[in-house]
Design a protein around this motif. Structure first.
Motif, PDB file in Angstrom:
ATOM      1  N   VAL A   8      47.145  35.539  42.317  1.00  0.00           N
ATOM      2  CA  VAL A   8      46.459  36.569  41.520  1.00  0.00           C
ATOM      3  C   VAL A   8      47.471  37.395  40.740  1.00  0.00           C
ATOM      4  CG1 VAL A   8      45.015  38.641  41.660  1.00  0.00           C
ATOM      5  CG2 VAL A   8      44.509  36.668  43.103  1.00  0.00           C
ATOM      6  N   TYR A   9      48.563  37.761  41.390  1.00  0.00           N
ATOM      7  CA  TYR A   9      49.603  38.559  40.743  1.00  0.00           C
ATOM      8  C   TYR A   9      50.222  37.796  39.569  1.00  0.00           C
ATOM      9  CZ  TYR A   9      53.497  41.893  40.544  1.00  0.00           C
ATOM     10  OH  TYR A   9      54.385  42.850  40.140  1.00  0.00           O
ATOM     11  N   GLY A  10      50.480  36.498  39.747  1.00  0.00           N
ATOM     12  CA  GLY A  10      51.045  35.690  38.678  1.00  0.00           C
ATOM     13  C   GLY A  10      50.116  35.587  37.483  1.00  0.00           C
ATOM     14  N   ILE A  11      48.810  35.451  37.742  1.00  0.00           N
ATOM     15  CA  ILE A  11      47.837  35.407  36.649  1.00  0.00           C
ATOM     16  C   ILE A  11      47.854  36.726  35.874  1.00  0.00           C
ATOM     17  CG2 ILE A  11      45.361  35.314  36.126  1.00  0.00           C
ATOM     18  CD1 ILE A  11      45.081  33.385  38.521  1.00  0.00           C
ATOM     19  N   GLY A  12      47.903  37.831  36.598  1.00  0.00           N
ATOM     20  CA  GLY A  12      47.969  39.133  35.945  1.00  0.00           C
ATOM     21  C   GLY A  12      49.227  39.297  35.118  1.00  0.00           C
ATOM     22  N   SER A  13      50.370  38.832  35.633  1.00  0.00           N
ATOM     23  CA  SER A  13      51.637  38.924  34.892  1.00  0.00           C
ATOM     24  C   SER A  13      51.575  38.115  33.601  1.00  0.00           C
ATOM     25  CB  SER A  13      52.787  38.419  35.762  1.00  0.00           C
ATOM     26  OG  SER A  13      52.961  39.233  36.901  1.00  0.00           O
ATOM     27  N   ALA A  14      50.983  36.905  33.678  1.00  0.00           N
ATOM     28  CA  ALA A  14      50.867  36.072  32.482  1.00  0.00           C
ATOM     29  C   ALA A  14      49.987  36.743  31.439  1.00  0.00           C
ATOM     30  CB  ALA A  14      50.308  34.701  32.854  1.00  0.00           C
ATOM     31  N   LEU A  15      48.877  37.318  31.870  1.00  0.00           N
ATOM     32  CA  LEU A  15      47.984  37.996  30.930  1.00  0.00           C
ATOM     33  C   LEU A  15      48.656  39.222  30.324  1.00  0.00           C
ATOM     34  CD1 LEU A  15      45.172  38.108  29.674  1.00  0.00           C
ATOM     35  CD2 LEU A  15      44.406  39.432  31.657  1.00  0.00           C
ATOM     36  N   THR A  16      49.419  39.948  31.129  1.00  0.00           N
ATOM     37  CA  THR A  16      50.142  41.124  30.629  1.00  0.00           C
ATOM     38  C   THR A  16      51.167  40.730  29.573  1.00  0.00           C
ATOM     39  OG1 THR A  16      49.865  42.210  32.774  1.00  0.00           O
ATOM     40  CG2 THR A  16      51.555  43.089  31.316  1.00  0.00           C
ATOM     41  N   ALA A  17      51.886  39.646  29.823  1.00  0.00           N
ATOM     42  CA  ALA A  17      52.896  39.198  28.861  1.00  0.00           C
ATOM     43  C   ALA A  17      52.290  38.846  27.510  1.00  0.00           C
ATOM     44  CB  ALA A  17      53.645  37.990  29.424  1.00  0.00           C
ATOM     45  N   LEU A  18      51.032  38.402  27.509  1.00  0.00           N
ATOM     46  CA  LEU A  18      50.375  37.968  26.268  1.00  0.00           C
ATOM     47  C   LEU A  18      49.415  39.014  25.710  1.00  0.00           C
ATOM     48  CD1 LEU A  18      49.513  34.314  27.404  1.00  0.00           C
ATOM     49  CD2 LEU A  18      51.428  35.033  25.951  1.00  0.00           C
ATOM     50  N   ALA A  19      49.335  40.184  26.333  1.00  0.00           N
ATOM     51  CA  ALA A  19      48.308  41.174  25.994  1.00  0.00           C
ATOM     52  C   ALA A  19      48.340  41.561  24.514  1.00  0.00           C
ATOM     53  CB  ALA A  19      48.484  42.416  26.862  1.00  0.00           C
ATOM     54  N   PRO A  20      47.232  41.351  23.766  1.00  0.00           N
ATOM     55  CA  PRO A  20      47.203  41.742  22.354  1.00  0.00           C
ATOM     56  C   PRO A  20      46.814  43.200  22.146  1.00  0.00           C
ATOM     57  CG  PRO A  20      45.202  40.539  22.902  1.00  0.00           C
ATOM     58  CD  PRO A  20      46.043  40.569  24.152  1.00  0.00           C
ATOM     59  N   THR A  21      46.138  43.801  23.132  1.00  0.00           N
ATOM     60  CA  THR A  21      45.697  45.189  23.027  1.00  0.00           C
ATOM     61  C   THR A  21      46.010  45.924  24.320  1.00  0.00           C
ATOM     62  OG1 THR A  21      43.485  44.795  23.935  1.00  0.00           O
ATOM     63  CG2 THR A  21      43.775  44.444  21.548  1.00  0.00           C
ATOM     64  N   VAL A  22      45.916  47.245  24.271  1.00  0.00           N
ATOM     65  CA  VAL A  22      46.206  48.050  25.452  1.00  0.00           C
ATOM     66  C   VAL A  22      45.159  47.816  26.543  1.00  0.00           C
ATOM     67  CG1 VAL A  22      44.930  50.116  24.720  1.00  0.00           C
ATOM     68  CG2 VAL A  22      46.931  50.364  26.193  1.00  0.00           C
ATOM     69  N   TRP A  23      43.935  47.435  26.140  1.00  0.00           N
ATOM     70  CA  TRP A  23      42.896  47.191  27.140  1.00  0.00           C
ATOM     71  C   TRP A  23      43.164  45.894  27.894  1.00  0.00           C
ATOM     72  CZ3 TRP A  23      41.143  51.659  27.649  1.00  0.00           C
ATOM     73  CH2 TRP A  23      40.952  52.496  26.549  1.00  0.00           C
ATOM     74  N   VAL A  24      43.694  44.899  27.206  1.00  0.00           N
ATOM     75  CA  VAL A  24      44.082  43.671  27.898  1.00  0.00           C
ATOM     76  C   VAL A  24      45.287  43.938  28.793  1.00  0.00           C
ATOM     77  CG1 VAL A  24      44.842  41.269  27.607  1.00  0.00           C
ATOM     78  CG2 VAL A  24      43.154  42.242  26.034  1.00  0.00           C
ATOM     79  N   LEU A  25      46.198  44.799  28.329  1.00  0.00           N
ATOM     80  CA  LEU A  25      47.324  45.220  29.172  1.00  0.00           C
ATOM     81  C   LEU A  25      46.807  45.852  30.459  1.00  0.00           C
ATOM     82  CD1 LEU A  25      50.489  45.860  29.378  1.00  0.00           C
ATOM     83  CD2 LEU A  25      49.846  48.125  28.517  1.00  0.00           C
ATOM     84  N   ALA A  26      45.813  46.740  30.334  1.00  0.00           N
ATOM     85  CA  ALA A  26      45.251  47.394  31.519  1.00  0.00           C
ATOM     86  C   ALA A  26      44.586  46.378  32.449  1.00  0.00           C
ATOM     87  CB  ALA A  26      44.250  48.461  31.095  1.00  0.00           C
ATOM     88  N   LEU A  27      43.893  45.403  31.874  1.00  0.00           N
ATOM     89  CA  LEU A  27      43.247  44.381  32.697  1.00  0.00           C
ATOM     90  C   LEU A  27      44.283  43.532  33.433  1.00  0.00           C
ATOM     91  CD1 LEU A  27      40.762  42.757  33.620  1.00  0.00           C
ATOM     92  CD2 LEU A  27      40.993  41.396  31.515  1.00  0.00           C
ATOM     93  N   GLY A  28      45.302  43.059  32.691  1.00  0.00           N
ATOM     94  CA  GLY A  28      46.304  42.185  33.296  1.00  0.00           C
ATOM     95  C   GLY A  28      47.194  42.893  34.284  1.00  0.00           C
TER      96      GLY A  28
END
Length: 542
Positions: A79-99
């Protein structure tokens, strides 16, 4: 130590999750720029990360007993790895918050209690003491390396690479997770208390949400809330609702315990004075640390204009002295007793905060600032060297996951409240100081004061003075008044920062009140009957 491989795997996970938070704190200005947002938004993202961990840490501890600790450790890392991958690719601050805040926070809530229990299962006697000491040292190393590494990568490459690198580290840990042994549990596994989990998460969430939003909603008089309650700001009502939900949680847990059902938390654990005092001191420690680590980077980046790498360099003294002290002061507890060491730590922190207040000036004195940071690290290191030991020593083997969940809940609740409360006080003090400076500035006309008051009604933001100057110029103010408004805001920034730091000093002094029941004995051995191993095992630092 004959068997190092399990410790390498578990310690790497601990290091990774401490590094993560350190990197985010020194990247505030760059995140604001990249996502075209405000400091308060990034404050909310950081607070949400700690809040998610605090809300779900007890659930993570209980799931370790249900699913198996090693299995939960692996699941949490995925789960943590999935969040890190999403954070690295985050296009917006809301995706950053999700990841980062949500998915990584959930992953950490699964990994950390399982990790604490797996260390205890993998090592015994003196080896266990060494293992917990290494885990604590790696946590200190993460705090030490995080600001510098994160600052360098953020300044010269991209903060996204840090999170992409985390995915690689997580994959490496997963490849070797089988070296971590797990004992077979003979007794029946408990069931998850779903209602208790929902009540605890909702209660903690509402409480921290109210504190976080107080800077924009106002505490009593409404500032800019989405709604009001009987003409008042909703802040205190939201916090009170959180308290009511937590009271319902306590009632529900007692009811389940009385009926022989498995509660989320065995509340009688909290009747043990050393454990209760240790948890409260842990909460205070992280409230102070995260409050300062949110405020100080703002001073360095927004007021002084330093980039992330320069900020990391100036935070290095606190990281180094915290690492060295936390690894070296464990023996001090055997001589003085944990209570005396913790109180010495609080005195040291209070002195460091007074010194730090003296350095908050328009032009930074690097030597004085480094000295204050180094002393701050000594105080934090003294705390870190004792509190994990006190908490872990209050548990027997069957309680380790549950007590580990309580330990990390206290720590992350302190982190969430530190960022939210100190950030709120900072913005509130900034608004009050800016209003006062504008009203008392003889260079400003009545019309300018009126325009400034209208602008303040919409909320004040902690931004570089160049932005304030540009806004004043766009408003058509004459050059002399543009300079006066900018100078008033610059003075208000320093006043706000000093108020926020002073508040952490007040929390430090209040910390003495919760140290009463900390052990005075040599290793913090509580009166509750327990295994000898547990009494000698210093816990991990977060």
């Amino acid at each position: 130590m004959k068997h190092w491989r399990p410790l390498i795997v578990l310690g790497t996970a601990q290091f990774l999750m401490v590094l993560d938070t350190s990197v985010m704190n020194v990247s505030i200005s760059q995140l604001v720029e990249d996502f075209h947002t405000e400091v308060t938004t990034i404050q909310a993202v950081i607070t949400l990360y700690a809040l998610v961990m605090a809300a779900f840490m007890m659930i993570g501890g209980r799931l370790g007993d249900i699913l198996g600790r090693r299995r939960l450790f692996v699941l949490g890392l995925v789960v943590y790895g999935i969040g890190s991958a999403l954070t690295a690719l985050a296009p917006t601050v809301w995706v950053l918050a999700l990841g980062w805040s949500v998915i990584e926070g959930l992953g950490a809530a699964l990994v950390l209690p399982a990790m604490a229990a797996l260390v205890a299962e993998s090592y015994h006697g003196r080896e266990r003491a060494v293992a917990y000491g290494v885990i604590g040292g790696l946590a200190g190393a993460g705090i030490a390396v995080g600001p510098l590494l994160g600052g360098w990568v953020t300044t010269y490459l991209s903060w996204r690479l840090v999170f992409a690198g985390e995915v690689v580290v997580v994959a490496a840990i997963l490849c070797f997770h089988r070296v971590v042994a797990e004992s077979v549990r003979a007794d029946p596994r408990p069931r998850l208390d779903v209602v208790g989990a929902a009540l605890s998460a909702a209660g903690l969430g509402l409480g921290v949400l109210g504190v976080l939003q107080s800077s924009s909603w106002g505490w009593v008089q409404p500032r800019n809330p989405p709604f009001t309650v009987l003409g008042f700001a909703p802040t205190l009502f939201v916090i009170s609702a959180g308290a009511v939900v937590l009271a319902l949680f306590v009632h529900w847990e007692r009811r389940r315990d009385a009926h022989g059902a498995d509660p989320l938390v065995h509340l009688p654990l909290l009747s043990r004075p050393p454990l209760r005092s240790g948890l409260m001191t842990l909460l205070s420690q992280n409230l102070i640390l995260l409050g300062l680590f949110f405020t100080i980077p703002l001073y360095l980046q927004v007021v002084q204009g330093f980039d992330a790498f320069q900020t990391g360099l100036r935070l290095l003294p606190v990281s180094i002295t915290m690492l060295v002290t936390s690894m070296g002061a464990a023996r001090l507890g055997r001589v003085m007793g944990p209570r005396r060491v913790v109180r010495l730590a609080l005195v040291t922190l209070a002195a460091a905060i007074v010194w730090l207040l003296a350095t908050i000036e328009p032009v930074i004195d690097d030597a004085q600032f480094a000295g204050a940071m180094a002393l701050l690290g000594v105080g934090m290191g003294l705390l870190a060297s004792q509190l994990g030991n006190v908490v872990q020593s209050s548990a027997d083997e069957q309680e380790r996951s549950e007590v580990g969940g309580l330990q990390f809940t206290a720590q992350n609740l302190g982190s969430a409240l530190g960022t939210a409360l100190i950030g709120s006080l900072l913005i509130g003090a900034l608004a009050n100081a800016f209003t006062t400076h504008v009203e008392q500035n003889p260079s400003l006309s009545d019309e300018t004061r009126h325009q400034t008051a209208i602008a303040l009604e919409a909320g004040v933001k902690f931004v570089p003075t160049d932005q304030v100057r540009s806004a004043a110029e766009r408003a058509g103010l004459p050059p002399s008044e543009v300079d006066a408004v900018t100078d008033s805001y610059a003075s208000a920034q320093l006043d706000g920062l000093k108020t926020a730091i002073l508040a952490t000093g007040g929390i430090t002094l209040a910390g003495f009140l919760v140290t009463t029941h900390l052990p005075t004995a040599r290793t913090g051995r509580p009166k509750h009957p327990e295994s000898e191993d547990a009494a000698d095992a210093p816990g991990p630092v977060r």
